[in-house]
Design a protein around this motif. Structure first.
Motif, PDB file in Angstrom:
ATOM      1  N   TRP A  51      32.295   0.864  19.598  1.00  0.00           N
ATOM      2  CA  TRP A  51      33.671   1.346  19.438  1.00  0.00           C
ATOM      3  C   TRP A  51      33.900   1.931  18.051  1.00  0.00           C
ATOM      4  O   TRP A  51      34.661   2.884  17.885  1.00  0.00           O
ATOM      5  CB  TRP A  51      34.682   0.247  19.766  1.00  0.00           C
ATOM      6  CG  TRP A  51      34.807   0.056  21.235  1.00  0.00           C
ATOM      7  CD1 TRP A  51      34.313  -0.972  21.972  1.00  0.00           C
ATOM      8  CD2 TRP A  51      35.428   0.945  22.176  1.00  0.00           C
ATOM      9  NE1 TRP A  51      34.589  -0.768  23.307  1.00  0.00           N
ATOM     10  CE2 TRP A  51      35.275   0.393  23.457  1.00  0.00           C
ATOM     11  CE3 TRP A  51      36.096   2.160  22.057  1.00  0.00           C
ATOM     12  CZ2 TRP A  51      35.764   0.997  24.605  1.00  0.00           C
ATOM     13  CZ3 TRP A  51      36.592   2.769  23.197  1.00  0.00           C
ATOM     14  CH2 TRP A  51      36.428   2.181  24.445  1.00  0.00           C
ATOM     15  N   VAL A  98      40.406   4.318  20.941  1.00  0.00           N
ATOM     16  CA  VAL A  98      39.250   3.762  20.233  1.00  0.00           C
ATOM     17  C   VAL A  98      39.675   2.727  19.191  1.00  0.00           C
ATOM     18  O   VAL A  98      38.942   1.775  18.942  1.00  0.00           O
ATOM     19  CB  VAL A  98      38.358   4.861  19.618  1.00  0.00           C
ATOM     20  CG1 VAL A  98      37.718   5.702  20.693  1.00  0.00           C
ATOM     21  CG2 VAL A  98      39.091   5.704  18.628  1.00  0.00           C
ATOM     22  N   GLY A 144      39.978  -0.392  21.047  1.00  0.00           N
ATOM     23  CA  GLY A 144      38.633  -0.923  21.276  1.00  0.00           C
ATOM     24  C   GLY A 144      38.090  -1.634  20.053  1.00  0.00           C
ATOM     25  O   GLY A 144      37.561  -2.741  20.148  1.00  0.00           O
TER      26      GLY A 144
END
Length: 197
Positions: free
Chosen positions: A130, A149, A152
């Protein structure tokens, strides 16, 4: 009702260590879901442009998968696979306290070596992925993917941080641990150079 000073084990699923080999996976469902949600989230992120033109559907799917993974790892797989658990607790005064817990007794007896490897490998590899995705979205100017992201990185990184703190001890500062480790490495190198002379 349980008294506050009574010691209650949070690890109710203790198994007899003598019945199974350390090489066998004692909790196959937990091991599967430890990797399933995070693996599928990465695959959806990488392949969503091929299968769907809807950014919103992809984003919601990824965030749901990451949330399911965060909950499953934090509350189930860490406890079953390696005997570790962490959480945040707010006292009556409104102060927040982080609690890092390891299973009492010999954790090696209750955990399989294979499960521990699966747990730590999954816990370390996916946050690194990530972070790579975060840099690639920034450098490729795909700004709409930045919140995904970041979610994540945050969710995967929080679990990694929590379990590392559980493993090294909740009272131990990670900075102190790193300083001690590098100090020992420096001392070993100095001693080996001294012996060569």
């Amino acid at each position: 009702m349980i008294a506050e000073d009574e010691d209650v084990s949070l690890f109710d699923a203790e198994e007899d260590a003598g019945k199974r080999s350390k090489k066998n996976i004692k909790h196959p469902v937990a091991s599967f879901f430890h990797l399933f949600f995070r693996g599928v989230a990465v695959m959806v992120y990488l392949l969503c442009g091929i299968f769907s033109n809807s950014f919103i559907a992809c984003m919601v799917t990824i965030i749901l998968l990451l949330s399911c993974d965060f909950w499953a790892v934090k509350n189930i797989t860490g406890r079953l696979m390696v005997g570790l658990r962490w959480w945040n607790q707010v006292d009556d005064d409104g102060n927040s306290h982080w609690v890092f817990e390891a299973r009492k007794g010999n954790v090696k007896q209750n955990a399989s070596d294979s499960e521990a490897r699966i747990f730590w490998l999954g816990l370390i590899v996916f946050p690194v992925l990530w972070v790579i995705f975060a840099f690639s979205t920034l450098f490729s100017f795909k700004i709409k993917w930045v919140p995904v992201v970041i979610m994540g990185v945050v969710l995967q990184g929080a679990n990694l941080y929590g379990y590392v703190r559980c493993k090294v001890g909740g009272k131990t500062s990670l900075k102190n641990m790193a300083t001690n480790y590098f100090g020992r490495q420096f001392l070993k190198q100095a001693m080996s150079k001294e012996e060569e002379s």
